[in-house]
Design an enzyme around this catalytic site. Structure first.
Site, PDB file in Angstrom:
ATOM      1  N   LEU A   1       0.840  -1.202   0.000  1.00  0.00           N
ATOM      2  CA  LEU A   1       0.000   0.000   0.000  1.00  0.00           C
ATOM      3  C   LEU A   1       0.874   1.252   0.000  1.00  0.00           C
ATOM      4  CD1 LEU A   1      -2.827  -0.949   2.546  1.00  0.00           C
ATOM      5  CD2 LEU A   1      -2.581  -1.549   0.119  1.00  0.00           C
TER       6      LEU A   1
ATOM      7  N   ARG B   1       2.962  14.939   5.284  1.00  0.00           N
ATOM      8  CA  ARG B   1       3.873  15.429   6.330  1.00  0.00           C
ATOM      9  C   ARG B   1       5.344  15.438   5.915  1.00  0.00           C
ATOM     10  NH1 ARG B   1       2.515  12.027  11.387  1.00  0.00           N
ATOM     11  NH2 ARG B   1       1.299  10.775   9.925  1.00  0.00           N
TER      12      ARG B   1
ATOM     13  N   LYS C   1       6.336  10.044  -1.041  1.00  0.00           N
ATOM     14  CA  LYS C   1       7.015   9.603   0.187  1.00  0.00           C
ATOM     15  C   LYS C   1       7.884   8.366   0.001  1.00  0.00           C
ATOM     16  CE  LYS C   1       4.572   7.911   3.777  1.00  0.00           C
ATOM     17  NZ  LYS C   1       3.745   8.040   5.004  1.00  0.00           N
TER      18      LYS C   1
ATOM     19  N   GLY D   1      -9.173   4.456   2.704  1.00  0.00           N
ATOM     20  CA  GLY D   1      -8.771   3.583   3.805  1.00  0.00           C
ATOM     21  C   GLY D   1      -7.984   2.373   3.321  1.00  0.00           C
TER      22      GLY D   1
ATOM     23  N   LYS E   1      37.590   9.254 -11.513  1.00  0.00           N
ATOM     24  CA  LYS E   1      36.275   9.076 -12.131  1.00  0.00           C
ATOM     25  C   LYS E   1      36.460   8.270 -13.396  1.00  0.00           C
ATOM     26  CE  LYS E   1      34.635  10.907 -15.396  1.00  0.00           C
ATOM     27  NZ  LYS E   1      34.131  11.588 -16.599  1.00  0.00           N
TER      28      LYS E   1
ATOM     29  N   ASN F   1      53.535   5.206 -11.756  1.00  0.00           N
ATOM     30  CA  ASN F   1      53.558   6.149 -10.642  1.00  0.00           C
ATOM     31  C   ASN F   1      53.118   7.520 -11.145  1.00  0.00           C
ATOM     32  OD1 ASN F   1      54.725   6.587  -7.695  1.00  0.00           O
ATOM     33  ND2 ASN F   1      55.234   8.372  -8.946  1.00  0.00           N
TER      34      ASN F   1
ATOM     35  N   ASN G   1      40.404  15.982 -19.284  1.00  0.00           N
ATOM     36  CA  ASN G   1      39.560  15.057 -20.044  1.00  0.00           C
ATOM     37  C   ASN G   1      38.407  15.741 -20.757  1.00  0.00           C
ATOM     38  OD1 ASN G   1      38.412  15.670 -17.532  1.00  0.00           O
ATOM     39  ND2 ASN G   1      37.169  13.825 -17.543  1.00  0.00           N
ATOM     40  N   TYR G   2      38.221  17.037 -20.559  1.00  0.00           N
ATOM     41  CA  TYR G   2      36.965  17.684 -20.970  1.00  0.00           C
ATOM     42  C   TYR G   2      37.273  18.998 -21.673  1.00  0.00           C
ATOM     43  CZ  TYR G   2      32.141  19.412 -20.209  1.00  0.00           C
ATOM     44  OH  TYR G   2      30.867  19.880 -20.359  1.00  0.00           O
TER      45      TYR G   2
ATOM     46  N   ARG H   1      59.030  22.177 -21.258  1.00  0.00           N
ATOM     47  CA  ARG H   1      59.488  23.000 -20.146  1.00  0.00           C
ATOM     48  C   ARG H   1      60.415  24.068 -20.713  1.00  0.00           C
ATOM     49  NH1 ARG H   1      62.699  19.566 -16.024  1.00  0.00           N
ATOM     50  NH2 ARG H   1      60.704  18.680 -15.457  1.00  0.00           N
TER      51      ARG H   1
END
Ligand code: UD1
Ligand code: MG
Length: 454
Positions: A12, A19, A26, A84, A339, A365, A374-375, A428
């Site tokens: 049910l 509330r 709910k 009910g 991710k 390492n 990545n984006y 560099r």
């Protein structure tokens, strides 16, 4: 399958849940990372030969869709008006065509029931009684329905609090809500329930009095107060979360994990920890995490949708996001975010890095501050780092890019092109040095202002 073995659970869930003060129905509010209704459906799933029929209110498509997603054979019945609990259960009639075995009527907002309790009710209903009601003895019986027993301690009737006499209000044994009823009797009994009572509602508990009048046997099975508690407000939701977390912590420890401070570790309903896993303080497991034997999750780490293999170490302060797999013996250190990343066996990402949409080969390492870029604002690209590669600190790997096995990348490089195996690559500027420049600079400025800098 023998017909008497069939179990149908009518869940049910047509109540509005006013509330909760929420846009979300709910039963879709989450406990341990799963909607309340998911917990109830999984209780049913633990009973052999069981299937659910969910009773929802109008405009609750979201609830029906969720239930179908979790358990595709779930029947859906709509109760247009909330008249009910007996009226609600009656709505499931057309979906229970065979009318064999046992029907359980349970509530979608009562997610803490123990599977053994429901299994026990089903068993008793099959073998000894036509109706079995879940009873409990709350510390404060408050407004629960009261179970009235006869001289032989059999269940005679249930009175709702609003309709109870003073003597009946003094009864300590209360109605927990759940009922098991032989299918062949249920719908006839439900159709005869009236609504002449204090609330003007069709009460499910009234079927007990009607059944007794026909000489049917009604029994009570007692459960714990905790499992019967329903969720009606945000405070109840927090209470249910606390109960569920306590159970999940106990289960993790019973299965062989060490939790340094159990109360500070938060689990999802599906978290799997192997043996001899050690979990430090303040760790959060979002949904979909599996940790293999002997792995260590250090304090203040957050993991979700990820696997961690044997003897790997994660944290402290690591964020392991969905699609991450941390290989055997690999190390993820502080302030590292992963991710959709496959960190292979024995690889190390020890400090301050972001590794997303990437593979880090075995025993590679990754130096402090390495970022996989990545984006580009539109699409995500893959970074492939070979086995045994050494990525110098503060490197930016601009994906898509591939670093060959065993290659070295100089610190501070911005790597935009693939690097061949075992090569050294760096980007560099040449270092410039002017000897004595600093002291000359200081002397000039101090004589001009007439004072020494403090
Ligand atoms: C019910 C029992 C009470 C018991 C208590 C235990 C009745 C009449 N009373 O009271 O004896 O002590 O549970 O918690 O059953 N629902 C519908 N349609 C409706 C009405 C209710 O689907 O028309 C659903 C609600 O969404 C909820 C469940 O039925 O999931 C229980 O309804 P609720 O109004 O909370 O019953 P209680 O007053 O708690
Ligand atoms: Mg209730």
């Amino acid at each position: 399958m023998m017909a008497r073995e069939t179990v149908t659970a009518i869940i049910l869930a047509a109540g509005k849940g006013t509330r909760m003060k929420s846009r979300l129905p709910k039963v879709l509010h989450r406990i341990a990372g799963r909607p309340m209704l998911g917990h109830v459906l999984s209780l049913v799933d633990e009973i052999p030969n069981a299937r659910s029929v969910l009773v929802v209110g109008p405009d609750m498509d979201e609830v029906a869709t969720y239930a179908k997603g979790v358990a595709p054979d779930t029947g859906i019945a709509v109760q247009a008006e909330q008249l009910g609990t007996a009226h609600a259960a009656l709505m499931a009639q057309s979906d229970i065509s065979d009318r064999e075995g046992v029907v359980l009527v349970i509530f979608g907002d009562t997610p803490l029931m123990h599977p053994e309790t429901l299994a026990g009710m089903v068993r008793t209903c099959r073998d000894e009684a036509e109706i079995v009601v879940l009873g409990f003895r709350p510390k404060d019986p408050a407004a629960y329905g009261r179970l009235v027993l006869d001289e032989e301690d059999a269940l005679q009737k249930i009175v709702e609090f609003k309709d109870a006499s003073e003597a009946e209000k003094g009864i300590a044994l209360c109605n927990g809500g759940a009922m098991a009823v032989r299918a062949e009797y249920l719908f006839d009994l439900l159709s005869r329930v009236g609504n002449e009572n204090a609330a003007g509602e069709y009460y499910l508990p009234d079927i007990v009095g009607l059944a007794r009048a026909e000489g049917l046997v009604c029994r009570v099975q007692e459960g714990e107060e905790e499992e019967v508690q329903g969720v009606n407000s945000r405070a109840d939701l927090a209470m249910a979360e606390a109960v569920m977390q306590r159970r999940l912590r106990h289960k993790a420890m019973a299965d062989g994990a060490t939790l340094a401070d159990p109360a500070s570790v938060y689990f999802s309903f599906d978290t799997v920890l192997g043996r001899d896993v050690t979990v430090g303080q303040n760790v959060v497991f979002g949904p979909g995490v599996r940790i293999a034997d002997g792995a260590t999750i250090k304090p203040f780490s957050h993991l979700e949708g990820a696997t961690v293999a044997e003897k790997a170490e994660v944290g402290p302060f690591a964020r392991i996001r969905p699609g991450s797999s941390i290989g055997a013996g690999a190390k993820i250190g502080n302030f590292v975010e992963t991710k959709k990343a496959e960190i292979q066996e024995g690889a190390k990402v020890s400090h301050l890095s972001y590794i997303g949409d990437a593979r880090v080969g075995a025993h590679a390492n990754i130096g402090a501050g390495t970022i996989t870029c990545n984006y580009d604002g539109y699409n995500k690209f893959f970074t492939d780092i070979g086995a045994g590669a050494f990525v110098g600190s503060n490197s930016a790997l601009v994906a898509p890019v591939k670093i060959g096995d065993g290659a070295y990348l100089g610190s501070g490089s911005v790597i935009t092109k693939d690097v061949t195996p075992d090569a050294l690559a760096f980007t560099r500027p040449k270092q410039v040095e002017k000897s004595g420049w600093a002291s000359a600079f200081r002397a000039k400025n101090e004589s001009a202002s007439g004072k020494v800098k403090d």
